[in-house]
Design a protein around this motif. Structure first.
Motif, short mmCIF file in Angstrom:
data_model
loop_
_atom_site.label_atom_id
_atom_site.label_comp_id
_atom_site.label_asym_id
_atom_site.label_seq_id
_atom_site.Cartn_x
_atom_site.Cartn_y
_atom_site.Cartn_z
N VAL A 6 18.18 -77.02 -39.98
CA VAL A 6 17.01 -76.29 -40.35
C VAL A 6 16.21 -75.82 -39.04
O VAL A 6 15.91 -74.60 -38.73
CB VAL A 6 15.98 -77.34 -41.05
N ALA A 7 16.26 -76.53 -37.87
CA ALA A 7 15.91 -76.11 -36.48
C ALA A 7 16.61 -74.86 -36.30
O ALA A 7 16.06 -74.01 -35.72
CB ALA A 7 15.83 -77.26 -35.62
N LEU A 8 17.97 -74.95 -36.35
CA LEU A 8 18.72 -73.83 -36.06
C LEU A 8 18.34 -72.81 -36.99
O LEU A 8 18.43 -71.68 -36.20
CB LEU A 8 20.39 -74.34 -36.34
N LEU A 9 18.18 -72.85 -38.02
CA LEU A 9 17.59 -71.85 -38.92
C LEU A 9 16.47 -70.88 -38.32
O LEU A 9 16.56 -70.11 -38.34
CB LEU A 9 17.76 -72.13 -40.48
N VAL A 10 15.47 -71.97 -38.06
CA VAL A 10 14.20 -71.55 -37.30
C VAL A 10 14.40 -70.59 -36.29
O VAL A 10 14.00 -69.52 -36.01
CB VAL A 10 13.16 -72.60 -37.33
N VAL A 11 15.11 -71.21 -35.31
CA VAL A 11 15.42 -70.30 -34.29
C VAL A 11 16.31 -69.09 -34.27
O VAL A 11 16.02 -68.00 -33.79
CB VAL A 11 16.36 -71.24 -33.11
N LEU A 12 17.24 -69.11 -35.24
CA LEU A 12 18.10 -67.93 -35.63
C LEU A 12 17.06 -67.00 -36.37
O LEU A 12 17.12 -65.58 -36.03
CB LEU A 12 19.04 -68.08 -36.48
N ILE A 13 16.09 -67.38 -37.06
CA ILE A 13 15.05 -66.39 -37.69
C ILE A 13 14.33 -65.79 -36.63
O ILE A 13 13.79 -64.80 -36.45
CB ILE A 13 14.25 -67.16 -38.68
N LEU A 14 13.64 -66.55 -35.72
CA LEU A 14 13.03 -66.02 -34.52
C LEU A 14 13.84 -64.97 -33.64
O LEU A 14 13.22 -63.99 -33.25
CB LEU A 14 12.68 -67.01 -33.67
N LYS A 15 14.87 -65.34 -33.52
CA LYS A 15 15.92 -64.60 -32.62
C LYS A 15 15.99 -63.37 -33.41
O LYS A 15 15.94 -62.05 -32.91
CB LYS A 15 17.16 -64.92 -32.33
N ALA A 16 16.17 -63.27 -34.74
CA ALA A 16 16.53 -62.03 -35.22
C ALA A 16 15.34 -61.11 -35.30
O ALA A 16 15.50 -59.98 -35.48
CB ALA A 16 16.82 -62.31 -36.78
N ALA A 17 13.94 -61.71 -35.72
CA ALA A 17 12.88 -61.22 -35.71
C ALA A 17 12.48 -60.38 -34.29
O ALA A 17 12.14 -59.12 -34.17
CB ALA A 17 11.55 -62.02 -35.93
N ARG A 18 12.82 -60.84 -33.22
CA ARG A 18 12.72 -60.38 -31.93
C ARG A 18 13.56 -59.12 -31.67
O ARG A 18 13.40 -58.14 -31.18
CB ARG A 18 12.91 -61.27 -30.72
N GLU A 19 14.98 -59.48 -32.18
CA GLU A 19 16.12 -58.43 -32.21
C GLU A 19 15.67 -57.10 -32.78
O GLU A 19 15.85 -56.04 -32.33
CB GLU A 19 17.33 -59.22 -32.51
#
Length: 151
Positions: A112-125
């Motif tokens: 779940v933490a990995l999912l959150v990090v990837l969501i944050l990266k995707a939003a920034r990207e």
């Protein structure tokens, strides 16, 4: 600028890879349930999606950091026709397969933490993509972020 936006992208990448390594490294090897059909299905899906993605978005075009590479091109074919971040989805499927095979609560929390990090990266990207490519907004409106018909 939000607190998340102030987090250096290198930190997001380091946390992403740290979580992946923790999940892979902490698996009970050999993983007895690795040959379990749901696990094999998720692993196969991860590999197929990852290879398909690399076939459309060559190594020189994408970056492990959210920032765009110089001369980046917007890719909207292949898996990108359906989801905006197929490589992130591939990573989640592959690591998720290991969690399905060894579903201890703390491993689920790391996923779940990995999912959150990837969501944050995707939003920034996506902020960078919107700024670089005027057509990105229309593309984003017709595609899903990670999973078709879900998110």
């Amino acid at each position: 600028m939000s607190a998340v936006q102030r987090v250096p992208s290198g930190v997001l990448v380091a946390v992403q890879f740290g979580l992946i390594l923790a999940l892979v490294g902490a698996a009970r090897w050999p993983v007895p349930q690795l040959a379990w059909p749901p696990t094999l299905f998720l692993l196969a899906l991860a590999v197929v999606l990852g290879v398909w993605t690399l076939g459309y978005n060559r190594l020189g075009n994408f970056n492990i950091r959210p920032e765009l590479r110089r001369g980046a091109r917007l890719i909207t074919g292949g898996p990108y026709r359906h989801i905006r971040h197929p490589m992130y989805t591939s990573v989640l499927l592959g690591v998720g397969a290991l969690v399905v095979a060894d579903a201890r609560p703390w491993r689920i929390a790391l996923l779940v933490a990995l999912l959150v990090v990837l969501i944050l990266k995707a939003a920034r990207e996506e902020q960078y993509l919107r700024a670089a490519f005027p057509e990105y907004a229309a593309y984003a409106a017709r595609t899903w972020r990670f999973v078709p018909f879900v998110y």
